[in-house]
Design an enzyme around this catalytic site. Sequence first.
Site, PDB file in Angstrom:
ATOM      1  N   HIS A   1      -0.218  21.631 -21.565  1.00 34.63           N
ATOM      2  CA  HIS A   1       0.274  21.189 -23.100  1.00 34.63           C
ATOM      3  C   HIS A   1       0.219  21.730 -24.448  1.00 34.63           C
ATOM      4  CE1 HIS A   1      -4.274  18.737 -22.215  1.00 34.63           C
ATOM      5  NE2 HIS A   1      -2.858  18.227 -21.357  1.00 34.63           N
TER       6      HIS A   1
ATOM      7  N   GLU B   1      -0.292  22.773 -27.051  1.00 35.34           N
ATOM      8  CA  GLU B   1      -0.680  24.123 -27.463  1.00 35.34           C
ATOM      9  C   GLU B   1      -0.669  25.443 -26.259  1.00 35.34           C
ATOM     10  OE1 GLU B   1      -3.984  20.452 -28.562  1.00 35.34           O
ATOM     11  OE2 GLU B   1      -2.397  21.154 -26.962  1.00 35.34           O
TER      12      GLU B   1
ATOM     13  N   CYS C   1      -7.010  19.120 -26.711  1.00 34.76           N
ATOM     14  CA  CYS C   1      -8.744  18.803 -25.399  1.00 34.76           C
ATOM     15  C   CYS C   1      -9.108  19.895 -25.526  1.00 34.76           C
ATOM     16  CB  CYS C   1      -7.738  18.618 -24.468  1.00 34.76           C
ATOM     17  SG  CYS C   1      -6.658  19.714 -23.466  1.00 34.76           S
TER      18      CYS C   1
ATOM     19  N   CYS D   1      -8.176  23.871 -24.276  1.00 37.21           N
ATOM     20  CA  CYS D   1      -7.114  23.587 -25.121  1.00 37.21           C
ATOM     21  C   CYS D   1      -7.978  24.329 -26.387  1.00 37.21           C
ATOM     22  CB  CYS D   1      -5.956  23.014 -26.054  1.00 37.21           C
ATOM     23  SG  CYS D   1      -4.419  22.345 -24.637  1.00 37.21           S
TER      24      CYS D   1
END
Length: 136
Positions: free
Chosen positions: A68, A70, A96, A99
Amino acid sequence: MDIAALVSKRSTCRRRGVGAVLVRDRRILSTGYNGAPSGMRHCLDIGCLREQLNIPSGERHELCRGLHAEQNAIIQAAFHGVSVNGSTLYCTNHPCVICSKMIINAGIVHVIVREHYRDDLAEEMLREATIMVSQL
């Protein structure tokens, strides 16, 4: 947030392009976008496993080749020896739960998102960790 949106254009995810920027004291520390690990084939090239398996958004995050945005922003900062403790994360989507756990342990104190991403556990954990979350 405009920079996070620009970074998201580098995404190699077929489902959703996400960009993230870590900032402290008005200085960019790191950026990240969602895509496969360095040197690995990207989903744009070989297809999306999640699409092939009909996995709904927000479920079974481990069944994906990509990281992801992040995660990539935090990893890039670590790779280059840049502390993100006390920083603000600008991200085109709400993190999410995976993260969110990384954000908590990295010492990020504020998350600013453009779009909401429904993950109740992520929201609960960020709230419990007293990390401020704002939506632009």
